[in-house]
Design a protein around this motif. Structure first.
Motif, PDB file in Angstrom:
ATOM      1  N   PRO A 131       0.797  -1.236   0.000  1.00  0.00           N
ATOM      2  CA  PRO A 131       0.000   0.000   0.000  1.00  0.00           C
ATOM      3  C   PRO A 131       0.830   1.286   0.000  1.00  0.00           C
ATOM      4  CG  PRO A 131      -0.966  -1.600   1.494  1.00  0.00           C
ATOM      5  CD  PRO A 131       0.362  -2.164   1.070  1.00  0.00           C
ATOM      6  N   PHE A 132       2.035   1.256   0.576  1.00  0.00           N
ATOM      7  CA  PHE A 132       2.876   2.460   0.554  1.00  0.00           C
ATOM      8  C   PHE A 132       3.173   2.859  -0.890  1.00  0.00           C
ATOM      9  CE2 PHE A 132       3.684   0.920   4.853  1.00  0.00           C
ATOM     10  CZ  PHE A 132       3.690   2.092   5.587  1.00  0.00           C
ATOM     11  N   GLY A 133       3.474   1.875  -1.743  1.00  0.00           N
ATOM     12  CA  GLY A 133       3.744   2.157  -3.148  1.00  0.00           C
ATOM     13  C   GLY A 133       2.487   2.490  -3.920  1.00  0.00           C
ATOM     14  N   THR A 134       1.438   1.683  -3.718  1.00  0.00           N
ATOM     15  CA  THR A 134       0.187   1.888  -4.449  1.00  0.00           C
ATOM     16  C   THR A 134      -0.371   3.281  -4.211  1.00  0.00           C
ATOM     17  OG1 THR A 134      -0.293  -0.474  -4.226  1.00  0.00           O
ATOM     18  CG2 THR A 134      -2.123   0.954  -4.841  1.00  0.00           C
ATOM     19  N   LEU A 135      -0.322   3.724  -2.955  1.00  0.00           N
ATOM     20  CA  LEU A 135      -0.889   5.034  -2.607  1.00  0.00           C
ATOM     21  C   LEU A 135       0.172   6.137  -2.573  1.00  0.00           C
ATOM     22  CD1 LEU A 135      -3.533   4.057   0.109  1.00  0.00           C
ATOM     23  CD2 LEU A 135      -3.667   3.945  -2.365  1.00  0.00           C
ATOM     24  N   ASN A 136       1.415   5.780  -2.982  1.00  0.00           N
ATOM     25  CA  ASN A 136       2.459   6.790  -3.184  1.00  0.00           C
ATOM     26  C   ASN A 136       2.753   7.587  -1.917  1.00  0.00           C
ATOM     27  OD1 ASN A 136       4.299   8.463  -4.577  1.00  0.00           O
ATOM     28  ND2 ASN A 136       2.693   9.888  -5.192  1.00  0.00           N
ATOM     29  N   TYR A 137       3.141   6.861  -0.854  1.00  0.00           N
ATOM     30  CA  TYR A 137       3.405   7.542   0.406  1.00  0.00           C
ATOM     31  C   TYR A 137       4.659   6.993   1.080  1.00  0.00           C
ATOM     32  CZ  TYR A 137       2.922   9.174   5.213  1.00  0.00           C
ATOM     33  OH  TYR A 137       3.157   9.756   6.438  1.00  0.00           O
ATOM     34  N   LEU A 138       5.525   7.899   1.472  1.00  0.00           N
ATOM     35  CA  LEU A 138       6.713   7.552   2.254  1.00  0.00           C
ATOM     36  C   LEU A 138       6.525   8.079   3.676  1.00  0.00           C
ATOM     37  CD1 LEU A 138       9.599   8.325  -0.261  1.00  0.00           C
ATOM     38  CD2 LEU A 138       8.993   6.075   0.661  1.00  0.00           C
ATOM     39  N   PRO A 139       6.514   7.201   4.675  1.00  0.00           N
ATOM     40  CA  PRO A 139       6.342   7.659   6.060  1.00  0.00           C
ATOM     41  C   PRO A 139       7.615   8.351   6.559  1.00  0.00           C
ATOM     42  CG  PRO A 139       6.829   5.332   6.032  1.00  0.00           C
ATOM     43  CD  PRO A 139       6.720   5.757   4.591  1.00  0.00           C
ATOM     44  N   PRO A 140       7.541   9.061   7.674  1.00  0.00           N
ATOM     45  CA  PRO A 140       8.744   9.708   8.227  1.00  0.00           C
ATOM     46  C   PRO A 140       9.872   8.706   8.494  1.00  0.00           C
ATOM     47  CG  PRO A 140       6.763  10.513   9.338  1.00  0.00           C
ATOM     48  CD  PRO A 140       6.325   9.390   8.455  1.00  0.00           C
ATOM     49  N   SER A 141       9.493   7.458   8.792  1.00  0.00           N
ATOM     50  CA  SER A 141      10.516   6.437   9.101  1.00  0.00           C
ATOM     51  C   SER A 141      10.892   5.627   7.861  1.00  0.00           C
ATOM     52  CB  SER A 141       9.977   5.489  10.184  1.00  0.00           C
ATOM     53  OG  SER A 141       8.780   4.864   9.723  1.00  0.00           O
ATOM     54  N   ALA A 142      10.717   6.192   6.659  1.00  0.00           N
ATOM     55  CA  ALA A 142      10.924   5.446   5.407  1.00  0.00           C
ATOM     56  C   ALA A 142      12.310   4.802   5.333  1.00  0.00           C
ATOM     57  CB  ALA A 142      10.713   6.363   4.209  1.00  0.00           C
ATOM     58  N   ALA A 143      13.345   5.520   5.734  1.00  0.00           N
ATOM     59  CA  ALA A 143      14.711   4.980   5.627  1.00  0.00           C
ATOM     60  C   ALA A 143      14.837   3.689   6.449  1.00  0.00           C
ATOM     61  CB  ALA A 143      15.722   6.017   6.101  1.00  0.00           C
ATOM     62  N   SER A 144      14.342   3.721   7.690  1.00  0.00           N
ATOM     63  CA  SER A 144      14.408   2.528   8.550  1.00  0.00           C
ATOM     64  C   SER A 144      13.496   1.421   8.035  1.00  0.00           C
ATOM     65  CB  SER A 144      14.003   2.884   9.990  1.00  0.00           C
ATOM     66  OG  SER A 144      14.855   3.873  10.509  1.00  0.00           O
ATOM     67  N   LEU A 145      12.322   1.814   7.521  1.00  0.00           N
ATOM     68  CA  LEU A 145      11.352   0.839   7.027  1.00  0.00           C
ATOM     69  C   LEU A 145      11.942   0.016   5.883  1.00  0.00           C
ATOM     70  CD1 LEU A 145       8.426  -0.319   6.876  1.00  0.00           C
ATOM     71  CD2 LEU A 145       7.890   1.562   5.311  1.00  0.00           C
ATOM     72  N   PHE A 146      12.556   0.695   4.918  1.00  0.00           N
ATOM     73  CA  PHE A 146      13.061  -0.030   3.752  1.00  0.00           C
ATOM     74  C   PHE A 146      14.397  -0.739   4.023  1.00  0.00           C
ATOM     75  CE2 PHE A 146       9.714   2.524   1.956  1.00  0.00           C
ATOM     76  CZ  PHE A 146       9.102   1.605   1.114  1.00  0.00           C
ATOM     77  N   ARG A 147      15.150  -0.250   5.022  1.00  0.00           N
ATOM     78  CA  ARG A 147      16.329  -1.008   5.473  1.00  0.00           C
ATOM     79  C   ARG A 147      15.880  -2.340   6.089  1.00  0.00           C
ATOM     80  NH1 ARG A 147      18.769   3.776   7.163  1.00  0.00           N
ATOM     81  NH2 ARG A 147      17.973   3.506   9.279  1.00  0.00           N
ATOM     82  N   LYS A 148      14.821  -2.260   6.910  1.00  0.00           N
ATOM     83  CA  LYS A 148      14.292  -3.473   7.536  1.00  0.00           C
ATOM     84  C   LYS A 148      13.745  -4.420   6.474  1.00  0.00           C
ATOM     85  CE  LYS A 148      13.636  -4.540  11.338  1.00  0.00           C
ATOM     86  NZ  LYS A 148      14.340  -5.480  12.242  1.00  0.00           N
ATOM     87  N   LEU A 149      13.034  -3.862   5.483  1.00  0.00           N
ATOM     88  CA  LEU A 149      12.498  -4.705   4.409  1.00  0.00           C
ATOM     89  C   LEU A 149      13.628  -5.397   3.646  1.00  0.00           C
ATOM     90  CD1 LEU A 149      10.140  -5.738   2.693  1.00  0.00           C
ATOM     91  CD2 LEU A 149      10.340  -3.651   1.310  1.00  0.00           C
ATOM     92  N   GLU A 150      14.707  -4.668   3.384  1.00  0.00           N
ATOM     93  CA  GLU A 150      15.832  -5.264   2.656  1.00  0.00           C
ATOM     94  C   GLU A 150      16.456  -6.405   3.467  1.00  0.00           C
ATOM     95  OE1 GLU A 150      19.636  -4.013  -0.072  1.00  0.00           O
ATOM     96  OE2 GLU A 150      18.755  -2.503   1.240  1.00  0.00           O
TER      97      GLU A 150
END
Length: 545
Positions: A303-322
């Motif tokens: 949903p973050f991609g579909t609705l085109n939204y980066l949360p304030p914690s985006a850097a940590s979120l995508f590090r965790k996803l990786e």
């Protein structure tokens, strides 16, 4: 339970109702989420065994209430349904059912007991429902109504047979919605979905509205049922979203991953960009991603991609996803993985470390082997991933996507063109440019995207005929963005449209966004032409009279 056994042992005489009530209280005290807390202390207790002996060998003398309360309690205490005790009690209850000796309350108590069993007899449930049909539905309590809905769920194959009963139940339930607890609200909504009651829109709508006040009190499973009903009936309620926005941030760290992923699925399907919910879910995922299954991870992140939204914690979120992808890559289903990585590039998060595996023949074969295979949507996603890495990650040197897997034009289901809005813009352009030959609409490009309206200019900035291919110095792409290209009640573009406009710019187009909300106040053709002039040619003089 020891106190209850001690009390019972002190009595010289007790009624079957008191004895069964004691068993029910013991089941309430001793049974937790994972079963009996103290099996030995209960099942081997002398008083308990004496009670069971009496219930088994005097079952025919029991009152209906004593019989059915004992049956309910023993099922909750996980007594083997095949044991002689349970067989005797079930047989006695079914005998009384067949003779028509049970009241509505008794019928529902028996139904509730049967539903607790792993494989209840559908024939017995059918008998109970048939007896219930003969009673006055208007006089049923909410508990009795809920029990019949639950029994009908297990007899869903008999839907036609009970259509009239369901219609009457739906009508009566509509009048008692305000009396329903969180549990009952959730159960009935779930039943309407399972029983395919798509015609029961008034009841579903009332229950959805009623559920708003229960949001803080639903269990995780109950909230999942409610969300599934919202999705099934196509319902959206702003105050329900607001209730979730209050509840989710407070509960995110204790909420079950299935509940979290269902909330995100609801937001995604309803195109609701709720920053409080998305921000909380991001924090929850960063804190404890290992709790989530691979499907739940995808449902939370896409949903973050579909609705085109980066949360304030985006850097940590995508590090965790990786990190999660590195450790659990092989656990993801191929289509789930593709959907997940595709959603990342929509918001400029580039999974370059994983693309060599995605573009490998082995992975593409796995995609093809599993439904829906390499259909148009899947090949569009693969092509867009490849185009993204080509345009935005020039340092990528891994395998390319072979031409046979690429589409000629992207399929973008969320971003279909608003024909009415396009017509207004074309009318305004005709007023501005005087001739229809100076612009083209719905233009296919060599780069997979379709441009809503294209205007070509020469080196001196003069507009060229749309059909001319020589001496084109600049190309202007007008993106006519109707409401369906934005999140609900928002000016936030959806991910599919955002990446398209980003890529068109990288491909050399001058992108001019024409959003619906800027045109709402334009009353006539001249106003539209003036607006378009300022948007497209901001550095030239205004319209001449």
């Amino acid at each position: 339970s020891e106190e209850i056994f001690y009390f019972l042992s002190s009595l010289e005489v007790m009624s079957d109702t008191m004895a069964s009530g004691a068993l029910q209280r013991i089941s309430e005290v001793e049974v937790g989420d994972s079963g009996l807390k103290n099996p030995k202390g209960v099942l081997e207790n002398e008083v308990f065994r004496a009670l069971c002996f009496q219930f088994e060998f005097e079952s025919s003398k029991l009152s209906n209430t004593g019989l059915l309360n004992a049956l309910q309690a023993l099922i909750k205490l996980r007594i083997d349904p095949q044991s002689s005790l349970m067989a005797r009690l079930l047989s006695e209850a079914e005998g009384r059912l067949g003779k028509g000796q049970l009241t509505v309350k008794n019928l529902c108590a028996l139904g509730e007991s049967l539903l607790e069993l792993e494989a209840p007899s559908c024939a017995t449930l059918e008998q109970i429902v048939n007896h219930m049909q003969e009673k006055d539905i208007v006089k049923w309590s909410p508990r009795e109504m809920v029990m019949v809905y639950k029994m009908l769920q297990l007899m869903v194959r008999e839907g036609e047979q009970y259509r009239d009963l369901l219609n009457r139940m739906n009508s009566v339930t509509l009048t008692i919605v305000s009396q329903l607890s969180p549990k009952f609200t959730s159960v009935i909504l779930n039943s309407l979905v399972i029983l395919h009651q798509s015609q029961a829109v008034p009841l579903a709508t009332a229950l959805c509205k009623h559920s708003v006040k229960h949001v803080p009190y639903f269990t995780g499973d109950e909230l999942v049922n409610v969300l599934e009903a919202f999705l099934y009936f196509g319902h959206r309620e702003q105050i329900f979203t607001e209730a979730l926005e209050t509840h989710v941030p407070k509960s995110i760290f204790t909420m079950h991953p299935q509940t979290v992923s269902k909330i995100m699925q609801y937001c995604c399907r309803k195109v609701i960009l709720s920053k409080p919910i998305f921000d909380a879910v991001a924090e929850g995922f960063i804190s404890d991603a290992d709790r989530f299954t691979t499907d739940q991870i995808a449902e939370c992140i896409i949903p973050f991609g579909t609705l085109n939204y980066l949360p304030p914690s985006a850097a940590s979120l995508f590090r965790k996803l990786e990190t999660v992808l590195h450790t659990r890559f092989s656990h993801f289903q191929p289509h789930t993985l593709l959907n997940l990585l595709h959603s990342c590039v929509l918001i400029q998060r580039y999974p370059v470390n994983f693309l060599p595996k995605i573009f490998s023949p082995y992975f593409l074969q796995k995609l093809q082997a599993q439904p829906p295979g390499l259909n148009r949507i899947v090949t569009s996603q693969l092509t867009q991933l490849f185009l993204t890495v080509t345009l935005e990650c020039p340092f990528y040197e891994g395998p390319k996507l072979l031409p046979k897997y690429q589409v000629k034009a992207f399929l973008t289901p969320y971003s279909s063109l608003d024909v009415h809005l396009l017509k207004r813009v074309k009318t305004g352009l005709l007023y501005l440019l005087k001739k229809r030959m100076y612009f083209a609409s719905e233009v296919s490009t060599p780069y997979f995207y379709t441009v809503d309206i294209e205007i070509k200019l020469d080196e001196e900035g003069f507009v060229l005929p749309a059909a001319q291919c020589e001496e084109v110095h600049r190309r202007i792409a007008l993106c006519v963005d109707g409401q369906n290209r934005f999140c609900v009640n928002s000016h936030n573009l959806l991910g599919e449209e955002a990446i398209k406009q980003r890529h068109l710019q990288l491909l050399g187009y001058e992108v001019v966004q024409i959003p619906f909300f800027e045109m709402e106040s334009l009353e006539n053709c001249r106003k539209m032409a003036e607006y378009l002039h300022k948007k497209i040619f901001p550095h030239t003089y205004g319209l001449s009279c």
